[in-house]
Structures are given as C-alpha cells and as structure tokens.
Design a protein around this motif. Structure first.
Motif, PDB file in Angstrom:
ATOM      1  N   VAL A   1       0.805  -1.222   0.000  1.00 46.93           N
ATOM      2  CA  VAL A   1       0.000   0.000   0.000  1.00 46.93           C
ATOM      3  C   VAL A   1       0.835   1.267   0.000  1.00 46.93           C
ATOM      4  CG1 VAL A   1      -2.039  -1.060   0.995  1.00 46.93           C
ATOM      5  CG2 VAL A   1      -0.300  -0.079   2.505  1.00 46.93           C
ATOM      6  N   CYS A   2       2.121   1.148   0.330  1.00 46.55           N
ATOM      7  CA  CYS A   2       2.975   2.333   0.368  1.00 46.55           C
ATOM      8  C   CYS A   2       4.435   1.910   0.365  1.00 46.55           C
ATOM      9  CB  CYS A   2       2.683   3.154   1.622  1.00 46.55           C
ATOM     10  SG  CYS A   2       3.632   4.688   1.774  1.00 46.55           S
ATOM     11  N   SER A   3       5.220   2.636  -0.400  1.00 50.21           N
ATOM     12  CA  SER A   3       6.680   2.504  -0.336  1.00 50.21           C
ATOM     13  C   SER A   3       7.236   3.906  -0.231  1.00 50.21           C
ATOM     14  CB  SER A   3       7.230   1.822  -1.595  1.00 50.21           C
ATOM     15  OG  SER A   3       6.836   0.473  -1.632  1.00 50.21           O
ATOM     16  N   GLY A   4       8.184   4.099   0.659  1.00 50.72           N
ATOM     17  CA  GLY A   4       8.743   5.427   0.825  1.00 50.72           C
ATOM     18  C   GLY A   4       9.729   5.493   1.972  1.00 50.72           C
ATOM     19  N   LYS A   5       9.940   6.712   2.447  1.00 58.45           N
ATOM     20  CA  LYS A   5      10.931   6.988   3.490  1.00 58.45           C
ATOM     21  C   LYS A   5      10.237   7.270   4.815  1.00 58.45           C
ATOM     22  CE  LYS A   5      14.434  10.469   4.576  1.00 58.45           C
ATOM     23  NZ  LYS A   5      15.116  11.673   4.058  1.00 58.45           N
TER      24      LYS A   5
ATOM     25  N   ILE B   1       5.383   7.479   7.117  1.00 60.63           N
ATOM     26  CA  ILE B   1       6.134   7.128   5.912  1.00 60.63           C
ATOM     27  C   ILE B   1       5.633   8.017   4.793  1.00 60.63           C
ATOM     28  CG2 ILE B   1       6.645   5.304   4.237  1.00 60.63           C
ATOM     29  CD1 ILE B   1       5.869   3.398   6.743  1.00 60.63           C
ATOM     30  N   GLU B   2       6.555   8.728   4.163  1.00 53.10           N
ATOM     31  CA  GLU B   2       6.192   9.578   3.036  1.00 53.10           C
ATOM     32  C   GLU B   2       6.433   8.799   1.753  1.00 53.10           C
ATOM     33  OE1 GLU B   2       7.966  13.596   1.410  1.00 53.10           O
ATOM     34  OE2 GLU B   2       6.749  13.887   3.222  1.00 53.10           O
TER      35      GLU B   2
ATOM     36  N   LEU C   1       1.646   7.795   4.972  1.00 54.91           N
ATOM     37  CA  LEU C   1       1.059   6.659   5.660  1.00 54.91           C
ATOM     38  C   LEU C   1       1.459   6.732   7.122  1.00 54.91           C
ATOM     39  CD1 LEU C   1       0.176   3.303   4.590  1.00 54.91           C
ATOM     40  CD2 LEU C   1       1.776   3.295   6.476  1.00 54.91           C
ATOM     41  N   LYS C   2       0.459   6.667   7.995  1.00 55.70           N
ATOM     42  CA  LYS C   2       0.708   6.711   9.439  1.00 55.70           C
ATOM     43  C   LYS C   2       0.457   5.330  10.017  1.00 55.70           C
ATOM     44  CE  LYS C   2      -1.683   8.649  13.291  1.00 55.70           C
ATOM     45  NZ  LYS C   2      -2.474   9.771  13.796  1.00 55.70           N
TER      46      LYS C   2
ATOM     47  N   VAL D   1      11.214   1.982   3.276  1.00 55.34           N
ATOM     48  CA  VAL D   1      10.392   0.834   3.648  1.00 55.34           C
ATOM     49  C   VAL D   1       9.183   0.713   2.720  1.00 55.34           C
ATOM     50  CG1 VAL D   1      11.063   0.983   6.087  1.00 55.34           C
ATOM     51  CG2 VAL D   1       8.998   2.140   5.305  1.00 55.34           C
ATOM     52  N   SER D   2       8.583  -0.462   2.763  1.00 56.53           N
ATOM     53  CA  SER D   2       7.311  -0.715   2.086  1.00 56.53           C
ATOM     54  C   SER D   2       6.362  -1.307   3.113  1.00 56.53           C
ATOM     55  CB  SER D   2       7.500  -1.700   0.931  1.00 56.53           C
ATOM     56  OG  SER D   2       8.327  -1.133  -0.072  1.00 56.53           O
ATOM     57  N   VAL D   3       5.102  -0.936   3.010  1.00 55.37           N
ATOM     58  CA  VAL D   3       4.092  -1.450   3.926  1.00 55.37           C
ATOM     59  C   VAL D   3       3.185  -2.394   3.142  1.00 55.37           C
ATOM     60  CG1 VAL D   3       2.174  -0.872   5.464  1.00 55.37           C
ATOM     61  CG2 VAL D   3       4.206   0.595   5.369  1.00 55.37           C
ATOM     62  N   VAL D   4       3.114  -3.625   3.627  1.00 55.69           N
ATOM     63  CA  VAL D   4       2.303  -4.672   3.012  1.00 55.69           C
ATOM     64  C   VAL D   4       1.183  -5.029   3.982  1.00 55.69           C
ATOM     65  CG1 VAL D   4       2.300  -7.075   2.219  1.00 55.69           C
ATOM     66  CG2 VAL D   4       4.226  -5.574   1.648  1.00 55.69           C
ATOM     67  N   LEU D   5      -0.034  -5.080   3.460  1.00 56.22           N
ATOM     68  CA  LEU D   5      -1.186  -5.498   4.261  1.00 56.22           C
ATOM     69  C   LEU D   5      -1.547  -6.915   3.867  1.00 56.22           C
ATOM     70  CD1 LEU D   5      -3.436  -2.312   3.987  1.00 56.22           C
ATOM     71  CD2 LEU D   5      -1.649  -2.840   5.656  1.00 56.22           C
TER      72      LEU D   5
END
Length: 111
Positions: free
Chosen positions: A16-20, A39-40, A47-48, A94-98
């Motif tokens: 859902v998000c990849s960033g710093k 994460i920006e 993403l919080k 980082v990347s956030v995976v759900l």
C-alpha cells in the motif's frame, strides 16, 4: 522477483505504500512500546502507522486502510526483510504490506 511484491503475493495481500520514514515517535506506557511512524510515499502521500508492540492501524492520508487482526507488515524495500516496530527509524526506505487476517481471527468469537 521484487522481494516486497513476492511477500505480498505469498500472503494474499498488497503493498500500500513505499517510501521513506520521515517521523517516529515512541513512548513506553504500562509496559508497552507505543507510538507512531510516518512514511512519506511517492507523490507526497503519507502513511501513518500506530503501534503498541505491533502495528495496529495503518492510515493513508487520513483514511484507515487496515487494523488488527489484519497484518500490517513493514519491510525494507531493498531486501524485503520484515522490521519490528523498534527497528523502524528516520530515513529508512520501507514498504508497507497489508495481509488479510486468517479466517479464524475474524469470527465473532475471536473479535
């Protein structure tokens, strides 16, 4: 194959998000490690993550995307290595995976 996408696919989830990581706030309360990480992502999305020993809530630009019992996984973007909440720090990419919760955890009895 991209390690983050491989992890998402293997778990039946999505990235859902990849960033710093641009901000992390931690504190200890009643024996729990609590806090938030921001994460920006691409295009300035934010993403919080709210956590208490584990990631509890993921919100993208103020909209809740996931909560427990779904799994909110933070992975190093380059390697796909999962990060514990205490490892997340400013500047990491980082990347956030759900990942969906197992069916057993979504029954009325479990909730």
């Amino acid at each position: 194959e991209d390690p983050v996408e491989a992890a998402a696919k293997a778990g039946g989830g999505e990235t859902v998000c990849s960033g710093k990581v641009v901000d992390v706030h931690r504190f200890t309360s009643a024996g729990f490690a609590r806090g938030e990480a921001i994460i920006e992502g691409d295009g300035g999305s934010r993403l919080k993550l709210a956590f208490q020993n584990e990631n509890l809530i993921a919100s993208l630009d103020g909209r809740v995307l996931a909560t427990v019992p779904d799994l909110i996984c933070v992975l190093e973007t380059s390697s796909g290595r999962p990060l514990q909440t205490e490892e997340v720090r400013y500047g990491l990419l980082v990347s956030v995976v759900l990942l969906p919760a197992p069916t057993l955890l979504t029954t009325p009895e479990a909730l």
